[in-house]
Design an enzyme around this catalytic site. Structure first.
Site, PDB file in Angstrom:
ATOM      1  N   GLU A 193      41.413  66.312  62.103  1.00 35.33           N
ATOM      2  CA  GLU A 193      41.350  65.716  63.438  1.00 35.33           C
ATOM      3  C   GLU A 193      41.671  66.757  64.511  1.00 35.33           C
ATOM      4  OE1 GLU A 193      42.927  64.434  60.894  1.00 35.33           O
ATOM      5  OE2 GLU A 193      41.870  62.577  60.480  1.00 35.33           O
ATOM      6  N   PRO A 222      31.968  68.338  55.363  1.00 35.99           N
ATOM      7  CA  PRO A 222      30.966  69.255  54.804  1.00 35.99           C
ATOM      8  C   PRO A 222      30.171  69.980  55.885  1.00 35.99           C
ATOM      9  CG  PRO A 222      30.130  67.021  54.731  1.00 35.99           C
ATOM     10  CD  PRO A 222      31.544  66.928  55.247  1.00 35.99           C
ATOM     11  N   LEU A 223      30.322  69.545  57.144  1.00 32.34           N
ATOM     12  CA  LEU A 223      29.559  70.180  58.215  1.00 32.34           C
ATOM     13  C   LEU A 223      30.150  71.525  58.619  1.00 32.34           C
ATOM     14  CD1 LEU A 223      28.841  67.064  60.421  1.00 32.34           C
ATOM     15  CD2 LEU A 223      27.407  68.088  58.676  1.00 32.34           C
ATOM     16  N   GLU A 224      31.417  71.774  58.292  1.00 31.00           N
ATOM     17  CA  GLU A 224      32.011  73.067  58.641  1.00 31.00           C
ATOM     18  C   GLU A 224      31.285  74.209  57.924  1.00 31.00           C
ATOM     19  OE1 GLU A 224      36.528  71.705  59.893  1.00 31.00           O
ATOM     20  OE2 GLU A 224      36.181  72.537  57.889  1.00 31.00           O
ATOM     21  N   GLY A 270      43.630  79.236  58.695  1.00 30.94           N
ATOM     22  CA  GLY A 270      42.699  79.585  59.754  1.00 30.94           C
ATOM     23  C   GLY A 270      41.623  80.585  59.383  1.00 30.94           C
ATOM     24  N   GLU A 271      41.432  80.853  58.082  1.00 33.57           N
ATOM     25  CA  GLU A 271      40.429  81.843  57.679  1.00 33.57           C
ATOM     26  C   GLU A 271      39.239  81.223  56.953  1.00 33.57           C
ATOM     27  OE1 GLU A 271      42.083  86.200  57.186  1.00 33.57           O
ATOM     28  OE2 GLU A 271      42.874  84.917  55.579  1.00 33.57           O
ATOM     29  N   PRO A 293      42.963  76.552  49.054  1.00 35.09           N
ATOM     30  CA  PRO A 293      43.710  75.288  48.968  1.00 35.09           C
ATOM     31  C   PRO A 293      43.875  74.667  50.349  1.00 35.09           C
ATOM     32  CG  PRO A 293      45.182  77.168  48.677  1.00 35.09           C
ATOM     33  CD  PRO A 293      43.786  77.715  48.734  1.00 35.09           C
TER      34      PRO A 293
END
Length: 429
Positions: A65, A343-345, A317-318, A275
């Site tokens: 979110e 899954p769009l990322e 953040g990687e 993870p």
């Protein structure tokens, strides 16, 4: 009158539960699930001063979110540079992500982060009395009676954006129709992800519900350090590789089984595991370790060499880096009944995407991506290896899936503009 008795019941129960909640928070802090230095924020004690001027409070429950909300906050700041945005989250991982992302934003100075207070009278009162928001904006399906009571009591308007409500949740709420109607009635307007979500919310008594689309579909590509991409592409040049992203306990051993199945067919294969909660990295390395398995850990500064089988990318953040290095991405959270992750990322970055049977948190995104030819779903966890093998054996098909998925995932930018306008129109002058 109904409002008064619910408010009094909540306040009375909340004061009784106060000591138990404090003990619960302390135990969570001991397990690393709370930031000890910021534990007071969970009790509504502010960690920052409130700036002068108008302030919009936005809440995002966790990592997904928060990632979806940050581009909206950037757009709000660009439209109204003097507006202060208070963003609250409820998890340690999401807080770290927010601090990291906003540090790289030109608009970041106007975005403040706090942990959301527990839904108890004292905590809610302290939080609202200090921050005095002009408008509250909640995401997805957050319905806290205490906080909604507090907002209504103070006359602070609230919006629910990116709202979703599954059939299962709707049936549960229908068992308490009066409570559902009262909670949803606390929002001046609700902006739903899909037509189905809007209809279910109306069925429960919500008013002024509009279907505007999914904010998560409108997110920009995950950020990355381009120099790091170039460096890693050179390091991994020629090696077959794939990524298993945002994994949960029980999924990593399945990824290892898939690696063992794939490696004889793809010599030199590197399996990258990210993870969902990076702090699990060292324990994962111990759990997955085997004499014939070479594992490297990102958090220790270890780099994969030609003999590395598994690379555990346990930093925050990687994900944008690992997706850009991997033509094929398997989504975590879908191999176990967690509900999957967005899954769009990876699709937005041109990756072919595969996922397991448990994608109920992203039904629309998953179905749309499959229909567009950008993803494939396998029926059970044992299908992971075969689904990966089918695409690793056909790089042209994998590339075409990535292109189709990228086209689909990039077609929802209008949602941000719609929500920015809606928020500013509802913001009291």
């Amino acid at each position: 009158m109904a409002f008064d008795w619910r408010r009094n019941l909540w306040r009375g129960t909340g004061y009784l539960l106060g000591p138990l909640v404090r003990l619960w928070l302390q135990r969570r802090a001991a397990r690393g699930k709370e930031e000890p230095a910021r534990l007071s924020e969970r009790l509504g004690i502010p960690g920052l001063q409130r700036p002068e001027g108008r302030l919009v409070w936005c809440h995002a429950a966790s990592v997904g979110e928060a990632q979806a909300l940050l581009p909206l906050l950037q757009a709000l700041r660009r439209r109204e540079p003097g507006l202060t945005l208070l963003l609250t989250t409820g998890t340690v991982t999401s807080a770290r992500l927010v601090q990291q992302r906003k540090a790289g934003m030109p608009e970041g100075d106007g975005i403040l982060h706090q942990f959301v207070p527990v839904d108890l009278p004292g905590a809610v009162d302290r939080f609202l009395d200090h921050w005095r928001p002009d408008l509250a904006v909640w995401t997805e399906s957050e319905f806290w009676p205490g906080m909604l009571n507090g907002l209504r009591h103070r006359g602070i308007p609230a919006l629910l954006i990116n709202a979703r409500l599954s059939d299962r949740s709707c049936r549960r709420w229908q068992a308490a129709p009066g409570t559902a109607r009262w909670l949803l009635g606390s929002f001046a307007a609700i902006y739903a992800q899909t037509h189905g979500d809007a209809e279910r919310l109306r069925r429960l008594g919500a008013r002024d519900v509009q279907e505007v689309g999914n904010l998560k579909l409108a997110a920009p590509p995950l950020p990355v350090d381009e120099a790091a991409v170039a460096e890693w592409q050179q390091r991994l040049q020629g090696r077959p590789r794939w990524l298993v992203a945002s994994t949960h306990p029980g999924e990593e051993p399945l990824a290892v089984l898939a690696h063992r199945f794939l490696e004889p067919h793809f010599p030199g294969l590197l399996t990258i595991i990210v993870p969902r909660h990076p702090e699990r990295g060292p324990a994962l390395a111990s759990e997955l370790g085997a004499p014939d398995l070479n594992i490297a850990l990102r958090s220790r500064g270890e780099m994969p060499d030609a003999k590395t089988d598994l690379y555990i990318a346990d930093t925050l953040g990687e994900l944008g880096l690992w997706c850009r290095l991997s033509p094929l991405v398997a989504m975590g959270g879908s191999l176990i009944p967690h509900g999957g992750h967005n899954p769009l990322e990876p699709a937005r970055l041109g990756c072919a995407v595969i996922f397991g049977p448990h994608m109920f948190n992203f039904t629309e995104a998953g179905a749309g991506l499959i229909a567009a030819g950008g993803a494939r779903q396998f029926g059970d966890s044992s299908g992971l290896a075969e689904a990966a093998a089918a695409l690793l054996q056909q790089p042209d098909t994998c590339r075409l899936m990535g292109e189709r998925g990228q086209h689909y995932a990039s077609g929802h930018e209008k949602v941000v503009d719609i929500l920015v306008t809606a928020i500013l129109d509802r913001l009291p002058r």
